[in-house]
Design an enzyme around this catalytic site. Structure first.
Site, PDB file in Angstrom:
ATOM      1  N   GLU A   1       1.667   3.786   3.041  1.00 58.19           N
ATOM      2  CA  GLU A   1       2.090   3.229   4.330  1.00 58.19           C
ATOM      3  C   GLU A   1       3.615   3.270   4.452  1.00 58.19           C
ATOM      4  OE1 GLU A   1      -0.121  -0.495   4.402  1.00 58.19           O
ATOM      5  OE2 GLU A   1      -2.008   0.586   4.214  1.00 58.19           O
TER       6      GLU A   1
ATOM      7  N   HIS B   1       0.859  -1.187   0.000  1.00 60.26           N
ATOM      8  CA  HIS B   1       0.000   0.000   0.000  1.00 60.26           C
ATOM      9  C   HIS B   1       0.893   1.234   0.000  1.00 60.26           C
ATOM     10  CE1 HIS B   1      -3.473  -2.549   1.690  1.00 60.26           C
ATOM     11  NE2 HIS B   1      -3.652  -2.340   0.394  1.00 60.26           N
TER      12      HIS B   1
ATOM     13  N   GLU C   1       0.253  -4.775  11.157  1.00 60.01           N
ATOM     14  CA  GLU C   1      -0.132  -3.363  11.021  1.00 60.01           C
ATOM     15  C   GLU C   1       0.623  -2.576  12.087  1.00 60.01           C
ATOM     16  OE1 GLU C   1      -2.488  -1.981   8.927  1.00 60.01           O
ATOM     17  OE2 GLU C   1      -3.750  -3.658   8.277  1.00 60.01           O
TER      18      GLU C   1
ATOM     19  N   ARG D   1      -3.170   4.929  -2.180  1.00 59.65           N
ATOM     20  CA  ARG D   1      -3.062   3.564  -1.628  1.00 59.65           C
ATOM     21  C   ARG D   1      -2.792   2.496  -2.698  1.00 59.65           C
ATOM     22  NH1 ARG D   1      -5.610   0.046   2.369  1.00 59.65           N
ATOM     23  NH2 ARG D   1      -6.717  -1.716   1.455  1.00 59.65           N
TER      24      ARG D   1
ATOM     25  N   HIS E   1       2.198  -3.575   6.999  1.00 60.17           N
ATOM     26  CA  HIS E   1       1.181  -2.558   6.703  1.00 60.17           C
ATOM     27  C   HIS E   1       1.146  -1.534   7.828  1.00 60.17           C
ATOM     28  CE1 HIS E   1      -1.135  -4.464   3.323  1.00 60.17           C
ATOM     29  NE2 HIS E   1      -0.428  -5.507   3.738  1.00 60.17           N
TER      30      HIS E   1
HETATM   31  O1  0X9 Z   1      -7.044  -3.977   4.282  1.00 64.98           O
HETATM   32  C1  0X9 Z   1      -5.870  -4.354   4.144  1.00 64.98           C
HETATM   33  O2  0X9 Z   1      -5.392  -4.694   3.081  1.00 64.98           O
HETATM   34  C2  0X9 Z   1      -4.972  -4.380   5.377  1.00 64.98           C
HETATM   35  N1  0X9 Z   1      -5.185  -3.199   6.172  1.00 64.98           N
HETATM   36  S1  0X9 Z   1      -4.703  -1.748   5.608  1.00 64.98           S
HETATM   37  O3  0X9 Z   1      -5.234  -0.757   6.514  1.00 64.98           O
HETATM   38  N2  0X9 Z   1      -3.123  -1.659   5.694  1.00 64.98           N
HETATM   39  O4  0X9 Z   1      -5.107  -1.609   4.271  1.00 64.98           O
HETATM   40  C3  0X9 Z   1      -5.322  -5.592   6.201  1.00 64.98           C
HETATM   41  C4  0X9 Z   1      -5.181  -6.880   5.465  1.00 64.98           C
HETATM   42  C5  0X9 Z   1      -5.471  -8.054   6.336  1.00 64.98           C
HETATM   43  N3  0X9 Z   1      -6.453  -8.861   5.711  1.00 64.98           N
HETATM   44  C6  0X9 Z   1      -6.150 -10.059   5.152  1.00 64.98           C
HETATM   45  N4  0X9 Z   1      -5.000 -10.576   5.351  1.00 64.98           N
HETATM   46  N5  0X9 Z   1      -7.035 -10.631   4.415  1.00 64.98           N
HETATM   47 ZN    ZN Z   2      -1.958  -1.728   4.082  1.00 66.66          ZN
END
Ligand code: 0X9
Ligand code: ZN
Ligand code: ZN
Length: 429
Positions: A182, A179, A383, A235, A306
């Site tokens: 980030e 992303h 995260e 993003r 992330h």
């Molecule tokens: O939504 C996402 O891609 C991630 N959060 S972010 O705020 N950095 O965009 C979390 C991904 C976790 N979900 C899975 N692993 N499926």
């Molecule tokens: Zn992310």
């Protein structure tokens, strides 16, 4: 209308049309605010998510089980207020002017650039990261090896570094900055590379020398360059859509595993979590999948970096009705990371659980594809800081503390993986 509000109006028009602004002009976020909106029911959630798809006035920053973080354009609060009253949710302001944070980040970057070149008191550009990578590769030619993941849509090279002190080590793959906005993720990844090569601390030496590290500091190279040069809040990837004027797909929804299932991604090309027209439509993700397949017999653990919200997220992402076979082990491993971070004096707390269980269904993410389709049995999204004070625009003074937390957390996580029998040689199995 007052004359001085004209630039804001123009900025809105530009945003609505999907960033069709001048060549060397940066998108500004003067008086854009960010709110935490807490909800209770799924009906409230879907109304708020609908609101977030109206990109003219609202953009989604973060979503959790019971709250959304929404960035509002100036003047959009009235609309939010109406929804708040209608749907009975509560909203709390946490950033009153996004541009102010971007400006101080830029000032810190400029100041650090004057004192030296590459470092961790500022956020580095892709060119700086790649130049530093070349220096590191030249300085440690027997331990390090350069690899190429592939080419991005705009033709940039996606690079990585392998660090290996001896043969027959278990492998750990770190994917970072998928992303674009980030930035703390690539700052942390590069700091880790440096520690692995230069630290004399015993814990770090053990960690560095007893694992093979495959580290991709910036996967979404086009998006990353775009956040440095045009839009700090970008993003997605940068490949245009064939059915819309909106650009890019969410690369972390583009892998071919339960793609687009359970509303785990959006089919709207303007949404931040657009899954793309088909799985692996994004060249960066196609390339990454081929790279992972090429080394999958060597990879015991995958960590995807992330930000933000201080969470460790395991599979599954596509459903919260089921849990993976080794879920209990993965929770133990996550607990080890969280406990280790809490042993540092910073007071940072990490929560953990399955991605769909504690956040929301997200299908087609790297860790889920690696786990479901490639047999990588320990696969985590981490995260990083914070939980919603600065969000993506985390001041550079956080880089080293955050990286120290990642280091001690990863050390504890791998120690637990070893105890639980996950670090055996895979190709020998
Ligand atoms: O939504 C996402 O891609 C991630 N959060 S972010 O705020 N950095 O965009 C979390 C991904 C976790 N979900 C899975 N692993 N499926
Ligand atoms: Zn992310
Ligand atoms: Zn499925």
């Amino acid at each position: 209308m007052a004359l001085n509000s004209l630039p804001i109006v123009l900025a809105l028009v530009v945003l609505a049309q999907g960033a069709s602004f001048g060549q060397d002009e940066r998108l500004r976020y003067d008086n854009y605010s960010v709110y935490k909106v807490k909800f209770e029911t799924q009906a409230q959630r879907s109304i708020l998510r609908k609101l977030a798809e109206d990109r003219e006035n609202f953009r989604l920053w973060h979503e959790a089980k019971d709250e959304l973080h929404l960035m509002l354009s100036p003047g959009a609060f009235g609309e939010l207020e109406t929804e708040i009253q209608k749907t009975n949710v509560t909203a709390e302001l946490f950033i009153s002017n996004v541009q102010e944070l971007i400006d101080s980040e830029e000032a810190a970057n400029l100041k650090a650039s004057r004192d030296g070149t590459f470092g961790w008191t500022k956020y580095n550009s892709l060119a700086e990261i790649y130049a530093w990578l070349d220096d590191i590769l030249a300085a440690y030619p027997t331990i390090t090896e350069s690899f190429i993941v592939g080419q991005s849509y705009e033709g940039r090279t996606i690079r990585g570094i392998k660090i290996s002190y001896k043969s027959n080590n278990p492998g750990v793959l770190i994917e970072s900055n998928i992303h674009a906005r980030e930035w703390i993720t690539s700052a942390t990844a590069t700091w880790l590379i440096n520690e692995f090569l230069t630290s004399t601390d015993e814990l770090v030496r053990d960690l560095a020398e007893n694992h093979d590290w495959y580290i991709v500091p910036v996967l979404n190279v086009d998006g990353f360059v775009y956040t440095h040069e045009k839009d700090r809040m970008w993003r997605k990837t940068r490949q245009p859509s064939e059915i819309s004027s909106c650009i890019g797909a969410d690369p972390n929804r583009n892998y071919d595993s339960h793609w687009m299932e359970n509303e785990g991604a959006s089919s709207n090309p303007c949404a931040e979590d657009y899954g793309g027209p088909k799985p692996f439509s994004e060249p960066e993700i196609q390339a990454m999948s081929e790279f992972v397949i090429s080394i999958k017999d060597k990879i015991n653990v995958l960590l995807a970096f992330h930000s933000y919200s201080q969470l460790l997220l395991s599979p599954y992402g596509h459903t919260k009705e089921e849990f993976p076979p080794n879920f209990d082990d993965m929770m133990e491993v996550a607990k080890a990371y969280g406990d280790a971070v809490e042993s540092l004096p910073y007071g940072t707390v990490y929560r953990y659980g399955s991605a769909a269980g504690i956040l929301y269904p997200a299908s087609g993410a790297t860790i889920d594809w690696a786990y479901n389709e490639q047999g990588v049995e320990i696969s985590y999204t981490i995260e990083f800081r914070d939980t919603g004070r600065y969000g993506f625009i985390l001041p550079p003074v956080h880089i080293i503390p955050n990286a120290e937390e990642a280091l001690i957390g990863i050390a504890a996580l791998l120690e637990k993986c070893k105890d639980l029998g996950y670090l055996g040689l895979k190709s020998a199995l």
